[in-house]
Enzyme design. Structure first.
Site, PDB file in Angstrom:
ATOM      1  N   ALA A   1       2.260  37.518 -14.605  1.00 25.73           N
ATOM      2  CA  ALA A   1       1.045  37.476 -15.419  1.00 25.73           C
ATOM      3  C   ALA A   1       0.126  38.592 -14.934  1.00 25.73           C
ATOM      4  CB  ALA A   1       0.359  36.132 -15.254  1.00 25.73           C
ATOM      5  N   LYS A   2      -0.501  39.270 -15.866  1.00 21.74           N
ATOM      6  CA  LYS A   2      -1.458  40.302 -15.471  1.00 21.74           C
ATOM      7  C   LYS A   2      -2.828  39.622 -15.404  1.00 21.74           C
ATOM      8  CE  LYS A   2      -2.012  45.144 -16.585  1.00 21.74           C
ATOM      9  NZ  LYS A   2      -1.964  45.704 -15.249  1.00 21.74           N
ATOM     10  N   ALA A   3      -2.971  38.828 -14.327  1.00 16.69           N
ATOM     11  CA  ALA A   3      -4.183  38.024 -14.155  1.00 16.69           C
ATOM     12  C   ALA A   3      -5.180  38.785 -13.296  1.00 16.69           C
ATOM     13  CB  ALA A   3      -3.819  36.692 -13.499  1.00 16.69           C
TER      14      ALA A   3
END
Ligand code: PMP
Length: 303
Positions: free
Chosen positions: A155-157
């Site tokens: 995830a590109k959190a």
């Protein structure tokens, strides 16, 4: 604050607004707990106007990022893709960086969120400037890349980027441009914002997705490009000493493109020349700027 680099408009929650008017409350959940996701996408200048590189894959990753944290984006994938295209178009950039952001707004009572807390969706575009030509000197950082046992690393959190911040800040304090982080097991992972590739005896080697990397869209594109160019590609576990045994090392990512690494830990990479990296970069740029018929499916033209 000069907003001019963001062009004329930012898309926010379904509307194109002036950049200085794209605001949220300081009481937003994201400000307190870092609850959000983003994408980094690039539109390249082509003979037929700007073309967005691998838009479908980036929007799929944005939706994956939200889903794995149990967030529901209040727009469809098609609506987000159209909003991205509209934002690039209205800002009249020939090429630009595109930043879709999704985050939690105000009205929360807990770290966990309830239904009343709004999701904000923002799409900004900006001029990335020319990052080519600069030498790239890297050091192995003391901070380990966050493990997917702790947080979903595909995830590109936003929260993953405090680890990136420390990785890059430590590199800057040591006099490097950027760092290479090892994973929790000591294998080469990635840099603060790009993936790492090695070239050894004409073979392309890159850390396995099991090494706490973001399995980058550029990385996946380059694996295909390298194979199409006739190179053998291996995704594996790489120890630190192999960085210094490589003939060439390069970083790859949306903002970075393909960037040759000149030295690691102040040791020159290989002989200091990088012909294979240069060939991969030129092929990648040819594809991204619409000059290669075979890969037209990777481009979404903004007309
Ligand atoms: N790793 C990290 C930590 C990144 O932030 C990025 C940039 N998104 C990448 C790798 C490269 O990913 P992509 O090619 O999808 O931009």
């Amino acid at each position: 604050m000069d907003f001019s680099k963001y062009g004329k408009k930012i898309w926010m929650d379904g509307k194109l607004v002036d950049p200085q008017d794209a605001n949220i409350s300081v009481m937003s959940h994201v400000v307190h707990y870092g609850s959000g996701f983003f994408e980094g996408i690039k539109a390249f200048k082509t003979a037929n106007g700007p073309a967005i590189f691998r838009l479908d894959e980036h929007v799929d990753r944005l939706f994956y990022s939200a889903r794995v944290y149990y967030y529901e984006i209040p727009f469809t994938k098609e609506e987000i893709k159209q909003a991205i295209i509209d934002t690039v178009k209205v800002n009249e950039f020939e090429s630009c960086y595109i930043r879709p952001s999704i985050f939690m707004g105000a009205g929360w009572h807990d770290i966990d969120i309830s239904e009343e807390v709004p999701f904000h969706v923002v799409i900004s575009t900006w001029n990335l400037g020319d990052i080519t030509g600069k030498e790239h000197h890297l050091g192995v950082t003391s901070y380990r890349r966050v493990s997917s046992q702790m947080t979903p690393m595909q995830a590109k959190a936003i929260n993953n980027y405090m680890n990136s911040y420390l990785i890059r800040h430590e590199a800057h304090m040591a006099g490097y441009n950027e760092a290479i982080a090892l994973d929790a097991n000591g294998y080469v992972s990635e840099s603060s914002g790009s993936n790492i590739f090695l070239v050894k005896d004409k073979k392309i080697i890159t850390p396995s997705p099991a090494c706490s990397i973001l399995n980058g869209i550029t990385r996946l594109s380059l694996i295909q490009i390298c194979q199409d160019l006739g190179f053998e590609v291996e995704e594996t576990f790489i120890t630190r000493d192999f960085l210094h045994l490589a003939d060439e090392v390069f970083c790859a990512g949306t903002a970075t493109d393909v960037k040759a690494v000149n030295s690691i830990d102040r040791i020159t990479v290989g002989t200091g020349d990088y012909p294979i990296t240069e060939k991969i970069l030129q092929t990648y740029l040819e594809i991204a700027t619409g000059k290669n018929e075979k890969y037209q499916g990777w481009l979404t033209y903004v007309k």
